[in-house]
Design an enzyme around this catalytic site. Structure first.
Site, mmCIF file in Angstrom:
data_model
loop_
_atom_site.group_PDB
_atom_site.id
_atom_site.type_symbol
_atom_site.label_atom_id
_atom_site.label_comp_id
_atom_site.label_asym_id
_atom_site.label_seq_id
_atom_site.Cartn_x
_atom_site.Cartn_y
_atom_site.Cartn_z
ATOM 1 N N HIS A 183 0.878 -1.146 -0.023
ATOM 2 C CA HIS A 183 -0.032 -0.100 0.109
ATOM 3 C C HIS A 183 0.862 1.583 0.153
ATOM 4 O O HIS A 183 0.374 2.320 -0.502
ATOM 5 C CB HIS A 183 -0.933 -0.146 1.142
ATOM 6 C CG HIS A 183 -2.170 -0.692 1.041
ATOM 7 N ND1 HIS A 183 -3.124 -0.634 -0.129
ATOM 8 C CD2 HIS A 183 -2.888 -1.741 1.618
ATOM 9 C CE1 HIS A 183 -3.999 -1.216 0.035
ATOM 10 N NE2 HIS A 183 -4.067 -2.013 0.869
ATOM 11 N N ARG A 290 -9.355 -9.495 -9.737
ATOM 12 C CA ARG A 290 -9.206 -10.661 -8.840
ATOM 13 C C ARG A 290 -10.246 -10.827 -7.961
ATOM 14 O O ARG A 290 -10.632 -9.743 -7.077
ATOM 15 C CB ARG A 290 -7.803 -10.303 -8.327
ATOM 16 C CG ARG A 290 -6.410 -10.395 -9.177
ATOM 17 C CD ARG A 290 -5.370 -10.093 -8.185
ATOM 18 N NE ARG A 290 -4.147 -9.945 -8.677
ATOM 19 C CZ ARG A 290 -3.611 -8.771 -9.128
ATOM 20 N NH1 ARG A 290 -4.158 -7.655 -9.074
ATOM 21 N NH2 ARG A 290 -2.346 -8.678 -9.863
ATOM 22 N N ARG A 325 -12.044 -12.393 -13.528
ATOM 23 C CA ARG A 325 -11.362 -13.693 -13.242
ATOM 24 C C ARG A 325 -12.111 -14.666 -12.259
ATOM 25 O O ARG A 325 -12.148 -14.390 -11.347
ATOM 26 C CB ARG A 325 -9.775 -13.656 -13.069
ATOM 27 C CG ARG A 325 -9.326 -15.072 -13.151
ATOM 28 C CD ARG A 325 -7.633 -14.950 -12.858
ATOM 29 N NE ARG A 325 -7.480 -14.449 -11.549
ATOM 30 C CZ ARG A 325 -6.040 -14.084 -11.195
ATOM 31 N NH1 ARG A 325 -5.070 -14.250 -12.007
ATOM 32 N NH2 ARG A 325 -5.902 -13.508 -9.864
ATOM 33 N N GLU A 424 -1.766 -19.179 -19.330
ATOM 34 C CA GLU A 424 -0.548 -19.223 -18.535
ATOM 35 C C GLU A 424 0.062 -20.651 -18.221
ATOM 36 O O GLU A 424 0.853 -20.621 -17.239
ATOM 37 C CB GLU A 424 -1.392 -18.824 -17.006
ATOM 38 C CG GLU A 424 -2.487 -19.424 -16.426
ATOM 39 C CD GLU A 424 -3.205 -18.628 -15.345
ATOM 40 O OE1 GLU A 424 -2.544 -17.991 -14.754
ATOM 41 O OE2 GLU A 424 -4.283 -18.938 -15.155
ATOM 42 N N ASN A 447 3.140 -14.073 -15.292
ATOM 43 C CA ASN A 447 3.837 -14.589 -14.214
ATOM 44 C C ASN A 447 3.949 -16.007 -13.929
ATOM 45 O O ASN A 447 5.117 -16.807 -13.835
ATOM 46 C CB ASN A 447 3.227 -14.102 -12.877
ATOM 47 C CG ASN A 447 3.003 -12.531 -12.931
ATOM 48 O OD1 ASN A 447 3.864 -11.678 -13.624
ATOM 49 N ND2 ASN A 447 2.264 -11.716 -12.130
ATOM 50 N N ASP A 448 2.708 -16.625 -13.939
ATOM 51 C CA ASP A 448 2.761 -18.167 -13.939
ATOM 52 C C ASP A 448 3.048 -18.736 -15.347
ATOM 53 O O ASP A 448 3.885 -19.913 -15.484
ATOM 54 C CB ASP A 448 1.167 -18.562 -13.676
ATOM 55 C CG ASP A 448 0.879 -18.890 -12.375
ATOM 56 O OD1 ASP A 448 1.824 -18.660 -11.619
ATOM 57 O OD2 ASP A 448 -0.318 -18.727 -11.996
ATOM 58 N N ARG A 458 9.302 -18.994 -8.750
ATOM 59 C CA ARG A 458 9.919 -17.424 -8.656
ATOM 60 C C ARG A 458 9.815 -16.960 -7.333
ATOM 61 O O ARG A 458 10.385 -16.094 -7.145
ATOM 62 C CB ARG A 458 8.832 -16.677 -9.382
ATOM 63 C CG ARG A 458 7.407 -16.745 -9.168
ATOM 64 C CD ARG A 458 6.817 -16.011 -10.565
ATOM 65 N NE ARG A 458 5.181 -15.939 -10.225
ATOM 66 C CZ ARG A 458 4.555 -14.873 -9.835
ATOM 67 N NH1 ARG A 458 5.254 -13.935 -9.844
ATOM 68 N NH2 ARG A 458 3.315 -15.144 -9.404
ATOM 69 N N CYS A 495 -1.978 -9.417 -18.537
ATOM 70 C CA CYS A 495 -2.293 -8.974 -17.309
ATOM 71 C C CYS A 495 -1.035 -9.182 -16.270
ATOM 72 O O CYS A 495 -1.324 -9.007 -15.191
ATOM 73 C CB CYS A 495 -3.819 -9.374 -16.964
ATOM 74 S SG CYS A 495 -4.116 -11.015 -16.699
#
Length: 533
Positions: A183, A290, A325, A424, A447-448, A458, A495
């Site tokens: 944050h 998400r 998603r 992914e 990422n995946d 990772r 994304c």
């Protein structure tokens, strides 16, 4: 003069100012156990403290929606049960019970592979801090009292700290802990405050009041600089400030490439508060909503109505596009009210679409909520972690069942709602041509995808250097997906973190990517790169 070089740029920019050292109050819990006859009073004391914390957060939530989520955490059934268990069964005092319960809940987030989710542990720790301050009747430094230009340096900063900062005086932020999705990072980006997080050992090098020059984009910190160095930073800051003003002017322009292609610029979010904070950036919509937090910040599987209200608000805020998603839990994302069986390889296990298809009632609840909300804007639905056409067809079949139910009930929804999927997994890449015949759009989760294509965890520091989204195999996979999708006339988005990488954007444009979705703080920079002039 001392030079430090760091890697985590939370928010770009140059700052030159003396240090304001934020000293955390000692909130080490009392370790004395209580007697059996003190248990009832200690439980009652926790209830009193909880009500006070929730009341404080309610007041803050009126000015900043971040704290609405914090209210839910403070009043969370799981947290309360953990605290009460430690008080009643283990006879721990309220301070110990809160500290241990908060540590256990935040640990669930810290173990997650997704950095965005991992940083949510700070929210839980912030709540714990509030509880302990109340329990100890402690006083803390008031960051709202800062009335002259400074660079705030701290071990870490929580939302309750950063909300008090006046960006007119806080010229920079440096923290020893934290990450680029915390944050404090989000706040710094929103206000244009240069910030560096995760600067190991910085508190050992810096003293209160010392002059510091920092270049957050380059990851450089100069402590007690020479006059010549300071003058150089001041000159560079003037140049950068002029560039930032120019970048802001790009918000008025459409993201059209030099060769005339109009791409979409969207944001990734986990709640509607993040959408509201990004609306001034002239975004095209939400490329990834998400839904995990609706499930994780709850004491039960969220009802259809609970989900519908959130999705409806998102659609009304971003009528051009909201891509939702479906639930992506399992692996590293657990639920406090549902016990997952232990798995040797959870990232290759029962997760995402596999859970949804195996728990059809839960899946139908979410799909009905999304469908109902689609009557209020352009909502798209996206299935995660697919590896076979059968999975896509099974998910679409359940979606069709939900549509028929709503028709029979006379409930409106978008009959033409687009149905897409995350790309992914290696299987989805190899089957991209077949998937493109049955999906309305693709969204690449780099990422995946990077993790699975390269067989690199990772989150494993020993092999972190091998996690590379620019690896030829990953780039080839991305190019394959885009070509397959375009050959069947469907839109391709991204994304994952790569979508906002300044080095990757030109490559992705060359491949023909249609939509870039990223954290709101990166939109302005991405727009400038896309426009190119």
């Amino acid at each position: 003069m001392i030079n430090l070089s760091v890697e985590k740029t939370a928010s770009r920019g140059i700052a030159i100012a003396p240090v304001y050292l934020y000293q955390e109050v000692d909130l080490t819990p009392d370790t004395a156990l209580i007697t059996e006859d003190q248990v009832e009073a200690e439980v009652a004391r926790y209830e009193t403290v909880k009500k006070e914390v929730v009341a404080d957060l309610a007041a803050l939530a009126e000015e900043n929606e971040i704290f609405a989520a914090h209210m839910a955490i403070a009043d969370d059934f799981t947290l309360q049960e953990l605290v009460n268990q430690k008080i009643c069964s283990e006879q721990k005092n309220i301070q110990m019970a809160i500290a241990e319960a908060v540590e256990e809940v935040s640990a669930l987030f810290q173990q997650m592979d997704d950095e965005y989710m991992r940083e949510r542990a700070a929210d839980v720790q912030d709540i714990g801090k509030r509880f302990l301050i109340k329990c100890k009747n402690a006083s803390v430094q008031d960051l709202s009292a800062i009335a002259e230009p400074v660079i705030v340096v701290a071990r870490d900063l929580y939302p309750s700290d950063t909300v008090k900062m006046n960006p007119a005086f806080v010229k920079g932020i440096i923290t020893e802990e934290g990450g680029v999705t915390s944050h404090v990072s989000i706040m710094a980006k929103n206000y244009g405050i240069p910030a560096l997080t995760g600067v190991a050992g910085v508190l050992e090098q810096i003293t209160d009041g010392v002059m510091v020059c920092m270049d957050a984009e380059a990851g450089l910190i100069v402590i007690d600089p020479l006059e010549s160095v300071r003058e150089d930073y001041e000159k560079r800051k003037q140049e950068q400030d002029a560039e930032l003003e120019l970048i802001k002017k790009y918000r008025e322009r459409e993201p059209i490439t030099p060769d005339g292609k109009r791409v979409s610029l969207c944001i990734n979010v986990g709640n509607t508060a993040e959408i509201k904070q990004a609306l001034d950036k002239n975004i095209d919509g939400v490329g990834l909503f998400r839904t995990e937090f609706l499930y994780m910040d709850n004491q039960h599987f969220p009802t259809e109505e609970e989900q519908y209200q959130v999705y409806k608000e998102a659609a009304e805020l971003c009528p051009k596009e909201v891509t939702i998603r479906t639930l992506d839990i399992g692996g590293d994302k657990e639920l406090p009210y549902y016990e997952f069986d232990p798995e040797e390889n959870p990232f290759l296990g029962w997760r995402a679409i596999r859970i949804s298809l195996d728990m059809p009632d839960m899946f139908r609840t979410q799909l009905r909520a999304i469908l109902r909300a689609s009557a209020f804007g352009h909502i798209r639905i996206m299935f995660p972690m697919l590896i076979s056409l059968e999975e896509l067809r099974d998910a679409k079949a359940i979606l069709e069942e939900c549509k028929q139910q709503l028709r029979e009930e006379g409930i409106a929804f978008d009959e033409e709602m687009e149905v897409g999927m995350m790309m992914e997994t290696p299987a989805s890449v190899l089957l991209a041509d077949e998937f493109a015949k049955e999906a309305d759009f693709f969204s690449i989760g780099t990422n995946d995808l990077t993790q699975y294509v390269l067989a690199v965890d990772r989150g494993n520091k020993k092999i972190a250097s091998r996690y590379d989204s620019f690896h030829p195999a990953v780039l080839k996979a991305i190019e394959t997906i885009i070509k397959a999708g375009h050959s069947h006339g469907i839109k391709i988005g991204m994304c994952g973190e790569m979508a906002s990488d300044v080095k990757a954007i030109p490559i992705l444009l060359q491949y023909g990517l249609d939509e870039f979705s990223m954290s709101a703080g990166n939109v302005d920079y991405a727009r400038k790169i896309i426009i190119g002039k």
